[in-house]
Design a protein around this motif. Structure first.
Motif, PDB file in Angstrom:
ATOM      1  N   ARG A   1      -7.192  12.195  -3.925  1.00  0.00           N
ATOM      2  CA  ARG A   1      -6.729  10.992  -3.225  1.00  0.00           C
ATOM      3  C   ARG A   1      -5.377  11.210  -2.576  1.00  0.00           C
ATOM      4  O   ARG A   1      -5.017  10.514  -1.625  1.00  0.00           O
ATOM      5  CB  ARG A   1      -6.653   9.809  -4.201  1.00  0.00           C
ATOM      6  CG  ARG A   1      -7.952   9.396  -4.819  1.00  0.00           C
ATOM      7  CD  ARG A   1      -9.019   9.114  -3.784  1.00  0.00           C
ATOM      8  NE  ARG A   1      -8.611   8.129  -2.816  1.00  0.00           N
ATOM      9  CZ  ARG A   1      -8.885   6.832  -2.928  1.00  0.00           C
ATOM     10  NH1 ARG A   1      -9.549   6.395  -3.963  1.00  0.00           N
ATOM     11  NH2 ARG A   1      -8.511   5.985  -1.996  1.00  0.00           N
TER      12      ARG A   1
ATOM     13  N   ALA B   1     -11.549  11.048   4.105  1.00  0.00           N
ATOM     14  CA  ALA B   1     -10.514  10.594   3.176  1.00  0.00           C
ATOM     15  C   ALA B   1     -10.483  11.466   1.923  1.00  0.00           C
ATOM     16  O   ALA B   1      -9.415  11.698   1.340  1.00  0.00           O
ATOM     17  CB  ALA B   1     -10.743   9.143   2.805  1.00  0.00           C
TER      18      ALA B   1
ATOM     19  N   PHE C   1       0.826  -1.207   0.000  1.00  0.00           N
ATOM     20  CA  PHE C   1       0.000   0.000   0.000  1.00  0.00           C
ATOM     21  C   PHE C   1       0.861   1.259   0.000  1.00  0.00           C
ATOM     22  O   PHE C   1       0.464   2.297  -0.547  1.00  0.00           O
ATOM     23  CB  PHE C   1      -0.961  -0.004   1.199  1.00  0.00           C
ATOM     24  CG  PHE C   1      -0.320   0.176   2.534  1.00  0.00           C
ATOM     25  CD1 PHE C   1      -0.127   1.432   3.083  1.00  0.00           C
ATOM     26  CD2 PHE C   1       0.104  -0.937   3.260  1.00  0.00           C
ATOM     27  CE1 PHE C   1       0.466   1.595   4.322  1.00  0.00           C
ATOM     28  CE2 PHE C   1       0.702  -0.784   4.504  1.00  0.00           C
ATOM     29  CZ  PHE C   1       0.887   0.482   5.041  1.00  0.00           C
TER      30      PHE C   1
ATOM     31  N   SER D   1      -6.135  10.277   1.119  1.00  0.00           N
ATOM     32  CA  SER D   1      -5.889   8.968   1.728  1.00  0.00           C
ATOM     33  C   SER D   1      -5.330   8.027   0.668  1.00  0.00           C
ATOM     34  O   SER D   1      -5.994   7.092   0.214  1.00  0.00           O
ATOM     35  CB  SER D   1      -7.182   8.407   2.330  1.00  0.00           C
ATOM     36  OG  SER D   1      -6.952   7.157   2.938  1.00  0.00           O
TER      37      SER D   1
ATOM     38  N   THR E   1      -3.006   5.890   1.014  1.00  0.00           N
ATOM     39  CA  THR E   1      -2.678   4.556   1.530  1.00  0.00           C
ATOM     40  C   THR E   1      -3.844   3.590   1.405  1.00  0.00           C
ATOM     41  O   THR E   1      -3.643   2.373   1.478  1.00  0.00           O
ATOM     42  CB  THR E   1      -2.248   4.651   3.007  1.00  0.00           C
ATOM     43  OG1 THR E   1      -3.275   5.322   3.752  1.00  0.00           O
ATOM     44  CG2 THR E   1      -0.943   5.415   3.139  1.00  0.00           C
ATOM     45  N   THR E   2      -5.057   4.095   1.218  1.00  0.00           N
ATOM     46  CA  THR E   2      -6.221   3.223   1.064  1.00  0.00           C
ATOM     47  C   THR E   2      -6.560   2.976  -0.405  1.00  0.00           C
ATOM     48  O   THR E   2      -7.556   2.314  -0.704  1.00  0.00           O
ATOM     49  CB  THR E   2      -7.447   3.836   1.761  1.00  0.00           C
ATOM     50  OG1 THR E   2      -7.756   5.094   1.154  1.00  0.00           O
ATOM     51  CG2 THR E   2      -7.167   4.034   3.242  1.00  0.00           C
ATOM     52  N   ALA E   3      -5.755   3.519  -1.323  1.00  0.00           N
ATOM     53  CA  ALA E   3      -6.028   3.346  -2.746  1.00  0.00           C
ATOM     54  C   ALA E   3      -5.767   1.905  -3.160  1.00  0.00           C
ATOM     55  O   ALA E   3      -4.738   1.309  -2.821  1.00  0.00           O
ATOM     56  CB  ALA E   3      -5.166   4.296  -3.569  1.00  0.00           C
ATOM     57  N   SER E   4      -6.698   1.347  -3.902  1.00  0.00           N
ATOM     58  CA  SER E   4      -6.551  -0.016  -4.408  1.00  0.00           C
ATOM     59  C   SER E   4      -5.771   0.006  -5.721  1.00  0.00           C
ATOM     60  O   SER E   4      -5.411   1.068  -6.253  1.00  0.00           O
ATOM     61  CB  SER E   4      -7.938  -0.639  -4.625  1.00  0.00           C
ATOM     62  OG  SER E   4      -8.650   0.084  -5.614  1.00  0.00           O
TER      63      SER E   4
ATOM     64  N   ASN F   1     -15.947   8.223   5.502  1.00  0.00           N
ATOM     65  CA  ASN F   1     -15.369   8.203   4.164  1.00  0.00           C
ATOM     66  C   ASN F   1     -15.097   9.612   3.644  1.00  0.00           C
ATOM     67  O   ASN F   1     -14.186   9.821   2.839  1.00  0.00           O
ATOM     68  CB  ASN F   1     -16.307   7.477   3.199  1.00  0.00           C
ATOM     69  CG  ASN F   1     -16.462   6.005   3.545  1.00  0.00           C
ATOM     70  OD1 ASN F   1     -15.556   5.399   4.107  1.00  0.00           O
ATOM     71  ND2 ASN F   1     -17.611   5.432   3.213  1.00  0.00           N
TER      72      ASN F   1
ATOM     73  N   ASP G   1      -7.822   1.825  -8.247  1.00  0.00           N
ATOM     74  CA  ASP G   1      -7.727   3.275  -8.047  1.00  0.00           C
ATOM     75  C   ASP G   1      -6.421   3.827  -8.604  1.00  0.00           C
ATOM     76  O   ASP G   1      -6.389   4.909  -9.208  1.00  0.00           O
ATOM     77  CB  ASP G   1      -7.843   3.621  -6.561  1.00  0.00           C
ATOM     78  CG  ASP G   1      -9.207   3.313  -5.995  1.00  0.00           C
ATOM     79  OD1 ASP G   1     -10.177   3.309  -6.769  1.00  0.00           O
ATOM     80  OD2 ASP G   1      -9.310   3.065  -4.777  1.00  0.00           O
TER      81      ASP G   1
END
Length: 305
Positions: free
Chosen positions: A190, A118, A8, A123, A125-128, A115, A131
């Protein structure tokens, strides 16, 4: 132990570098047009799009892109038609966007409030992986357009009337800047969040202007500064456990402050060195030799014999 051993963090670094490269490439045109704050206005409209996505249980990124694009095109049309000033149009975007976003997120429920943070402050670090691909593809589109159309975009930003007389499609290019601004704001949210997105587009450009003169060199330097700030912000945030978006912006502002002080000091030293060189080149005035009289008698003229 390196923080980049985690997947991540690697995704966050790649996303930040891509955004740090693309945002200043667009921001230089906004600075040239004296519309540095349009990123904030479009960001507030994108917040309404995020609220729509959370309310309808759809992708907030997609709805944010649509809402931001509509808002950016609307402000460009208002500016072009002259029905309202640029400041007034930006104010409408600011207040209408933030009010609509907060209202829609409130209707979406308590779970959406978490949410929302973010999107407001970033955020990465939460990107897939999906994304990240969206960020990379959209950033590549923005960067390609800004680089390939640089002469035409510079012309309309520098003198719109001259560009129109020269035969350039001014309205199309203006709408292109508006849409790419919306896309850049959406992907940058993001990384640094909607509340700080304008900083990543403007601050690297302002920093580069301290040490460069030409448009091309300023653009290149701004992209380098933006990339360095984004990458350094990810590393520092991961090491010091700070908010990633805020850390990226703080580094960018620190770079601006350091560059401004350094450039000011350099100009002062050059000015002093030039003044000293001028003084050294100026010839000194030669004073006539002083006549010393041996006795008062020498002051009396001789009588003829």
């Amino acid at each position: 132990m390196s923080i980049f051993q985690y997947e991540f963090m690697i995704r966050a670094l790649i996303g930040a570098l891509v955004i740090g490269l693309a945002a200043p490439a667009l921001g230089i045109y906004l600075v040239q047009r004296r519309m540095s704050l349009i990123g904030d206005g479009v960001g507030h409209v994108a917040l309404t799009g995020v609220g729509v996505g959370l309310l309808l249980d759809r992708s907030p990124v997609l709805t944010a892109v649509i809402a931001a694009a509509v808002g950016a095109v609307a402000i460009e049309l208002l500016r072009e038609r002259g029905r309202t000033s640029g400041d007034m149009a930006l104010a409408l975007l600011f207040y209408g966007g933030i009010a609509g976003g907060v209202m829609l997120v409130g209707l979406a429920g308590d779970r959406s409030n978490a949410n929302l943070m973010a999107y407001l402050f970033g955020s990465l670090t939460t990107a897939s992986v999906e994304d990240l691909w969206v960020i990379v593809v959209l950033a590549a589109v923005v960067l390609t357009a800004m680089l390939l159309l640089r002469p035409a975009l510079f012309a309309i930003c520098h003198d719109e009337e001259y560009a129109r007389v020269s035969g350039l499609p001014v309205r199309t290019l203006n709408l292109l800047i508006a849409v790419t601004t919306a896309v850049t704001v959406t992907i940058a949210m993001r990384a640094v969040g909607l509340l700080l997105v304008s900083a990543l587009m403007v601050v690297p450009v302002a920093t580069a202007q301290q040490v460069t003169r030409g448009f091309r060199s300023t653009m290149a330097m701004a992209m380098i500064i933006g990339t360095a700030s984004a990458g350094g912000g990810v590393w520092l945030a991961g090491t010091a456990d700070t908010a990633m978006g805020a850390t990226i912006v703080i580094l960018a502002i620190a770079a601006f402050a350091a560059t401004a002080v350094g450039a000011g000091t350099w100009r002062l030293l050059r000015r002093r060195a030039g003044t000293l060189a001028v003084h050294r080149r100026q010839p000194r005035e030669v004073e006539p030799p002083e006549v010393v009289l041996d006795s008062p008698a020498e002051m009396v003229p001789e009588r003829p014999a």
